[in-house]
Design a protein around this motif. Structure first.
Motif, PDB file in Angstrom:
ATOM      1  N   VAL A   1       0.665  -1.222   0.019  1.00 32.58           N
ATOM      2  CA  VAL A   1       0.097   0.031  -0.037  1.00 32.58           C
ATOM      3  C   VAL A   1       0.807   1.335  -0.039  1.00 32.58           C
ATOM      4  O   VAL A   1       0.610   2.282  -0.765  1.00 32.58           O
ATOM      5  CB  VAL A   1      -0.897  -0.084   1.171  1.00 32.58           C
ATOM      6  N   ALA A   2       1.909   1.219   0.809  1.00 34.26           N
ATOM      7  CA  ALA A   2       2.639   2.393   0.790  1.00 34.26           C
ATOM      8  C   ALA A   2       3.441   2.779  -0.475  1.00 34.26           C
ATOM      9  O   ALA A   2       3.897   3.801  -0.812  1.00 34.26           O
ATOM     10  CB  ALA A   2       3.717   2.062   1.879  1.00 34.26           C
ATOM     11  N   SER A   3       3.703   1.534  -1.237  1.00 35.00           N
ATOM     12  CA  SER A   3       4.576   1.791  -2.504  1.00 35.00           C
ATOM     13  C   SER A   3       3.211   2.406  -3.640  1.00 35.00           C
ATOM     14  O   SER A   3       3.837   2.421  -4.868  1.00 35.00           O
ATOM     15  CB  SER A   3       5.222   0.589  -2.863  1.00 35.00           C
ATOM     16  N   GLY A   4       2.228   2.235  -3.091  1.00 38.70           N
ATOM     17  CA  GLY A   4       1.164   2.800  -4.351  1.00 38.70           C
ATOM     18  C   GLY A   4       0.279   1.514  -4.886  1.00 38.70           C
ATOM     19  O   GLY A   4      -0.183   1.826  -5.947  1.00 38.70           O
ATOM     20  N   ASP A   5       0.383   0.411  -4.424  1.00 41.76           N
ATOM     21  CA  ASP A   5      -0.264  -0.835  -5.021  1.00 41.76           C
ATOM     22  C   ASP A   5      -1.799  -0.531  -4.650  1.00 41.76           C
ATOM     23  O   ASP A   5      -2.120  -0.855  -3.714  1.00 41.76           O
ATOM     24  CB  ASP A   5       0.397  -1.941  -4.348  1.00 41.76           C
ATOM     25  N   LYS A   6      -2.450  -0.700  -5.690  1.00 37.88           N
ATOM     26  CA  LYS A   6      -3.988  -0.381  -5.559  1.00 37.88           C
ATOM     27  C   LYS A   6      -4.659  -1.812  -5.286  1.00 37.88           C
ATOM     28  O   LYS A   6      -5.442  -1.821  -4.520  1.00 37.88           O
ATOM     29  CB  LYS A   6      -4.552   0.162  -6.831  1.00 37.88           C
ATOM     30  N   SER A   7      -4.010  -2.763  -5.639  1.00 38.51           N
ATOM     31  CA  SER A   7      -4.460  -4.194  -5.568  1.00 38.51           C
ATOM     32  C   SER A   7      -4.424  -4.740  -4.219  1.00 38.51           C
ATOM     33  O   SER A   7      -5.127  -5.365  -3.576  1.00 38.51           O
ATOM     34  CB  SER A   7      -3.716  -5.027  -6.473  1.00 38.51           C
TER      35      SER A   7
END
Length: 275
Positions: free
Chosen positions: A31-37
């Motif tokens: 999530v912190a890395s921007g992973d929407k999945s």
């Protein structure tokens, strides 16, 4: 229909397995890395939490899907902010987010007037503070005491409290002994006796002048200017059919009638000025 939707939603939520603590930490990194999945997986795996909280708000299924929808928005917000360094399970972190969104929805749904949710929450804090101070001191809290208790400026407190309101029925009795209701004592600010008198007086003068005209002129002017308050004034053609004359003749009668009315008014004004 609502019950069927709720049942289908619960079955859909059952398809997503619960996560263990390690899985949540791994998802938090993504999530912190921007992973929407990763956000989506966190949300889907905790839909049962939303359902559980929603059931506490609604004993019936009438609006439970609306509450679930709002709670899901809170869950999504929590998932997007979740961090592995929080050192807590995601459900524990998400619970107040889900609850906040549901409470906001229920309060707005029951409110006749919608106000910004931050101001609404502040008003509730003030009301709780008022109750607490009254219990402790035995008197109603002043704005200064409330501002000090809530650690806000008194000016800010008064500004936001201006949004507070109460709703009373106009048919509500003023008190137990009174036969009058609230609507009986409310002033009609739009009604002006003076303006009403002047309007009625103008109508009387126009009708008085109109009575001095010929019968045909009275008939045409009354129809053309809708003295009978019909749905709409009659056209020249419609009046012509009633009088068995041409539309042009009706137009000439109208013109002559208005001219004669102006003449009468001018003569009256001249007499007033001479006197």
């Amino acid at each position: 229909m609502e019950e069927e939707l709720f049942g289908a939603y619960c079955k859909m939520a059952d398809r997503f397995p619960l996560l263990n603590a390690q899985e949540e930490k791994e998802l938090a990194k993504r999530v912190a890395s921007g992973d929407k999945s990763a956000v989506e997986k966190l949300v889907n795996s905790n839909l049962k939490l939303v359902i559980c909280i929603a059931r506490k708000f609604s004993a019936s299924a009438d609006c439970i899907m609306d509450i679930i929808q709002e709670g899901s928005l809170g869950l999504l917000n929590a998932a997007e902010k979740y961090n592995e360094n929080f050192n807590t399970r995601f459900s524990t972190y998400a619970y107040p987010w889900v609850l906040q969104y549901m409470v906001r929805f229920v309060n707005n749904k029951n409110s006749l007037i919608s106000i910004p949710h931050k101001k609404e929450e502040f008003i509730r804090r003030v009301e709780n503070a008022q109750s607490y101070i009254y219990r402790e001191t035995g008197h109603e809290a002043t704005s200064g005491e409330l501002a000090q208790y809530l650690d806000v400026e008194e000016k800010q407190l008064k500004k936001i409290m201006a949004y507070s309101y109460s709703v009373k029925s106009l048919d509500a009795a003023i008190n137990d002994e009174d036969k009058y209701c609230l609507s009986d004592i409310l002033a009609d600010t739009k009604f002006s006796p003076e303006a009403n008198f002047m309007t009625q007086e103008r109508k009387r003068i126009v009708r008085e002048i109109l009575s001095l005209l010929s019968e045909s002129e009275q008939k045409v002017l009354k129809e053309r200017f809708n003295f009978g308050n019909n749905f709409k004034p009659k056209t020249l053609r419609e009046i012509a059919e009633e009088l068995h004359v041409s539309a042009e003749t009706v137009r000439q009668i109208e013109f002559r009638g208005l001219k004669n009315m102006r003449k009468i008014i001018d003569e009256e004004l001249e007499l007033i000025l001479v006197a």
